[in-house]
Design a protein around this motif. Sequence first.
Motif, PDB file in Angstrom:
ATOM      1  N   ASP A  35       0.831  -1.237   0.049  1.00 35.52           N
ATOM      2  CA  ASP A  35      -0.120   0.092   0.008  1.00 35.52           C
ATOM      3  C   ASP A  35       0.674   1.171  -0.074  1.00 35.52           C
ATOM      4  O   ASP A  35       1.582   1.373   1.005  1.00 35.52           O
ATOM      5  CB  ASP A  35      -0.855   0.072   1.088  1.00 35.52           C
ATOM      6  CG  ASP A  35      -1.884   1.055   1.171  1.00 35.52           C
ATOM      7  OD1 ASP A  35      -2.379   1.384   0.087  1.00 35.52           O
ATOM      8  OD2 ASP A  35      -2.404   1.553   2.250  1.00 35.52           O
ATOM      9  N   PHE A  36       0.725   2.207  -1.015  1.00 31.72           N
ATOM     10  CA  PHE A  36       1.393   3.431  -0.859  1.00 31.72           C
ATOM     11  C   PHE A  36       0.838   4.615  -0.455  1.00 31.72           C
ATOM     12  O   PHE A  36      -0.569   4.411   0.232  1.00 31.72           O
ATOM     13  CB  PHE A  36       1.826   3.690  -2.560  1.00 31.72           C
ATOM     14  CG  PHE A  36       2.889   2.752  -3.102  1.00 31.72           C
ATOM     15  CD1 PHE A  36       4.335   3.147  -2.803  1.00 31.72           C
ATOM     16  CD2 PHE A  36       2.756   1.672  -3.712  1.00 31.72           C
ATOM     17  CE1 PHE A  36       5.212   2.437  -3.252  1.00 31.72           C
ATOM     18  CE2 PHE A  36       3.791   0.751  -4.142  1.00 31.72           C
ATOM     19  CZ  PHE A  36       5.066   1.141  -3.879  1.00 31.72           C
ATOM     20  N   TYR A  37       1.080   5.685  -0.437  1.00 25.93           N
ATOM     21  CA  TYR A  37       0.755   6.843   0.034  1.00 25.93           C
ATOM     22  C   TYR A  37       1.101   7.963  -1.067  1.00 25.93           C
ATOM     23  O   TYR A  37       1.840   8.954  -0.669  1.00 25.93           O
ATOM     24  CB  TYR A  37       1.654   7.410   1.429  1.00 25.93           C
ATOM     25  CG  TYR A  37       1.368   8.142   2.303  1.00 25.93           C
ATOM     26  CD1 TYR A  37       0.086   8.332   2.840  1.00 25.93           C
ATOM     27  CD2 TYR A  37       2.140   9.040   2.858  1.00 25.93           C
ATOM     28  CE1 TYR A  37      -0.424   9.084   4.036  1.00 25.93           C
ATOM     29  CE2 TYR A  37       1.984  10.025   3.804  1.00 25.93           C
ATOM     30  CZ  TYR A  37       0.542  10.028   4.249  1.00 25.93           C
ATOM     31  OH  TYR A  37       0.371  10.949   5.190  1.00 25.93           O
ATOM     32  N   ALA A  38       0.408   8.192  -1.997  1.00 22.35           N
ATOM     33  CA  ALA A  38       0.642   8.879  -3.378  1.00 22.35           C
ATOM     34  C   ALA A  38       0.222   9.996  -3.529  1.00 22.35           C
ATOM     35  O   ALA A  38       0.589  10.665  -4.445  1.00 22.35           O
ATOM     36  CB  ALA A  38       0.726   7.790  -4.757  1.00 22.35           C
ATOM     37  N   SER A  39      -0.836  10.341  -2.788  1.00 24.18           N
ATOM     38  CA  SER A  39      -1.617  11.767  -2.882  1.00 24.18           C
ATOM     39  C   SER A  39      -1.068  12.673  -1.959  1.00 24.18           C
ATOM     40  O   SER A  39      -1.277  12.619  -0.984  1.00 24.18           O
ATOM     41  CB  SER A  39      -3.266  11.293  -2.795  1.00 24.18           C
ATOM     42  OG  SER A  39      -3.762  12.728  -2.519  1.00 24.18           O
ATOM     43  N   GLU A  40      -0.736  13.835  -2.821  1.00 21.88           N
ATOM     44  CA  GLU A  40       0.034  14.883  -2.029  1.00 21.88           C
ATOM     45  C   GLU A  40      -1.070  15.739  -1.170  1.00 21.88           C
ATOM     46  O   GLU A  40      -0.820  16.038   0.022  1.00 21.88           O
ATOM     47  CB  GLU A  40       0.518  15.862  -2.895  1.00 21.88           C
ATOM     48  CG  GLU A  40       1.260  17.115  -2.221  1.00 21.88           C
ATOM     49  CD  GLU A  40       1.915  18.021  -3.126  1.00 21.88           C
ATOM     50  OE1 GLU A  40       2.660  19.054  -2.524  1.00 21.88           O
ATOM     51  OE2 GLU A  40       2.071  17.849  -4.411  1.00 21.88           O
ATOM     52  N   HIS A  41      -2.326  15.586  -1.596  1.00 19.48           N
ATOM     53  CA  HIS A  41      -3.370  16.297  -0.977  1.00 19.48           C
ATOM     54  C   HIS A  41      -3.890  15.559   0.299  1.00 19.48           C
ATOM     55  O   HIS A  41      -3.937  16.138   1.228  1.00 19.48           O
ATOM     56  CB  HIS A  41      -4.775  16.539  -1.758  1.00 19.48           C
ATOM     57  CG  HIS A  41      -4.575  17.387  -2.924  1.00 19.48           C
ATOM     58  ND1 HIS A  41      -4.118  18.585  -3.039  1.00 19.48           N
ATOM     59  CD2 HIS A  41      -4.741  16.874  -4.472  1.00 19.48           C
ATOM     60  CE1 HIS A  41      -3.963  19.127  -4.058  1.00 19.48           C
ATOM     61  NE2 HIS A  41      -4.394  18.107  -5.257  1.00 19.48           N
ATOM     62  N   HIS A  42      -3.734  14.334   0.079  1.00 18.22           N
ATOM     63  CA  HIS A  42      -4.097  13.253   1.268  1.00 18.22           C
ATOM     64  C   HIS A  42      -2.851  13.387   2.402  1.00 18.22           C
ATOM     65  O   HIS A  42      -3.150  13.540   3.500  1.00 18.22           O
ATOM     66  CB  HIS A  42      -4.214  11.862   0.847  1.00 18.22           C
ATOM     67  CG  HIS A  42      -4.455  10.945   2.041  1.00 18.22           C
ATOM     68  ND1 HIS A  42      -5.383  10.808   2.975  1.00 18.22           N
ATOM     69  CD2 HIS A  42      -3.623   9.849   2.528  1.00 18.22           C
ATOM     70  CE1 HIS A  42      -5.270  10.025   3.723  1.00 18.22           C
ATOM     71  NE2 HIS A  42      -4.159   9.289   3.605  1.00 18.22           N
ATOM     72  N   ALA A  43      -1.646  13.090   1.963  1.00 22.11           N
ATOM     73  CA  ALA A  43      -0.556  13.325   2.829  1.00 22.11           C
ATOM     74  C   ALA A  43      -0.509  14.630   3.404  1.00 22.11           C
ATOM     75  O   ALA A  43      -0.141  14.623   4.835  1.00 22.11           O
ATOM     76  CB  ALA A  43       0.659  12.890   2.233  1.00 22.11           C
ATOM     77  N   THR A  44      -0.893  15.570   2.855  1.00 28.68           N
ATOM     78  CA  THR A  44      -0.715  16.911   3.384  1.00 28.68           C
ATOM     79  C   THR A  44      -1.896  16.975   4.463  1.00 28.68           C
ATOM     80  O   THR A  44      -1.602  17.715   5.464  1.00 28.68           O
ATOM     81  CB  THR A  44      -0.659  18.089   2.319  1.00 28.68           C
ATOM     82  OG1 THR A  44       0.261  18.042   1.234  1.00 28.68           O
ATOM     83  CG2 THR A  44      -0.875  19.622   3.152  1.00 28.68           C
TER      84      THR A  44
END
Length: 407
Positions: free
Chosen positions: A121-130
């Motif tokens: 599982d990745f963590y690829a959305s900048e909006h989500h991570a921000t």
Amino acid sequence: MPEQSPLEPAEGDPFGPHNLPYGVFSTADEPDRRRLGVRIGDHVLDAGAAAHALGSPYAALLARPSLNPLMAAGRTAWRDVRRALTAWVTVPAHRADIEPLLHPLGSVTLHLPYEIADYVDFYASEHHATNVGRIFRPDGDALPANWKHLPIGYHGRAGTIVVSGTDVTRPSGQRKAPADPVPVFGPSVKLDIEAEVGFVVGTPSRQGSPVEQASFRDHVFGLSLLNDWSARDIQAWEYVPLGPFLGKSFATSVSAWVTPLEALDAARVAPPARTAELLPYLDDADAEEPGGFDLRISVSLNGQVISEPPFSTMYWTAAQQLTHMTVNGASLRTGDLFASGTVSGAEREQRGSLLELTWNGTEPLELPAGKRTFLEDGDEVTLTAWAPGPDGTRVGLGEVTGRVVPA
């Protein structure tokens, strides 16, 4: 007036012959016999029986109870089979052979379409991570220092991936609020969803041989919608310093349908502009085709749409993720599944998790069934999606649904 053939879906049907996703089904009269199926409109074609009836050289591959043999056969076989399937459902001369092999979608049981090897599982959305960074680190940097330099990911649990329609039992575990002196054990009170897209590997690779981005189509068979259920309170207490564990491993739901990459050629788009220089193995500036996918996702809670995350905003592409997870020499296996991470857009109504939509429970959603911060027992979550197809058509990605049942 003659009755319309199931091989002639209504105009605009997102499951027309331009799509043809794969699945595995069984029928009421033979519940233990799993068969490879292809969706056309609101029917499922028994692909193995069709291949046998029409003398296809791929009949043996399509007469299996799982997609794995076809996926392992490689890209040439994928192209040939898709070309044949398209002809079988569109050429009038085949209609007499094919129509008896169609089953109404509502009359079959759909199963997990492939045997899963490994899950990442990745963590690829900048909006989500921000958003997550702002929630949990309001006085610090929203993004980790490494986030713009590599696709962050973790290895999950393949054995608890379930097909759409499977109930999800509320997980129990340790949790500790910041003000609590010691942890307690019990059912999660912050059960959440993550709207994601999963990519399934067909062709394996050798250990010690990294896979380049240019080889993405040679290894990835297709994609499915995915909901990575998350127990935020369990995760918050356990994940420092080694990352997600029991807060994630209890269940991940995937669609019963796998959309072949070739069905999504018209949906390829450029990813967002890079704001940090990438190392050569991740640099996609000169890629032959854009690495993003224009997928329009919709998230419903108890029948009410609560979010519409756009996959086109994902900072890291699936090709970059594939390359990064093999750059150290890790091998691919047929049935490997790697997920995008939560898909979130720039707007509030585009956030792909309740953690973001309710800002960790401080801004409840107002829904017909009442306010929601996180999921309650009995809640049902459904993800659907479509993508632009050829000549103005839409490509349907099926759905992934799960209902929460008590611990």
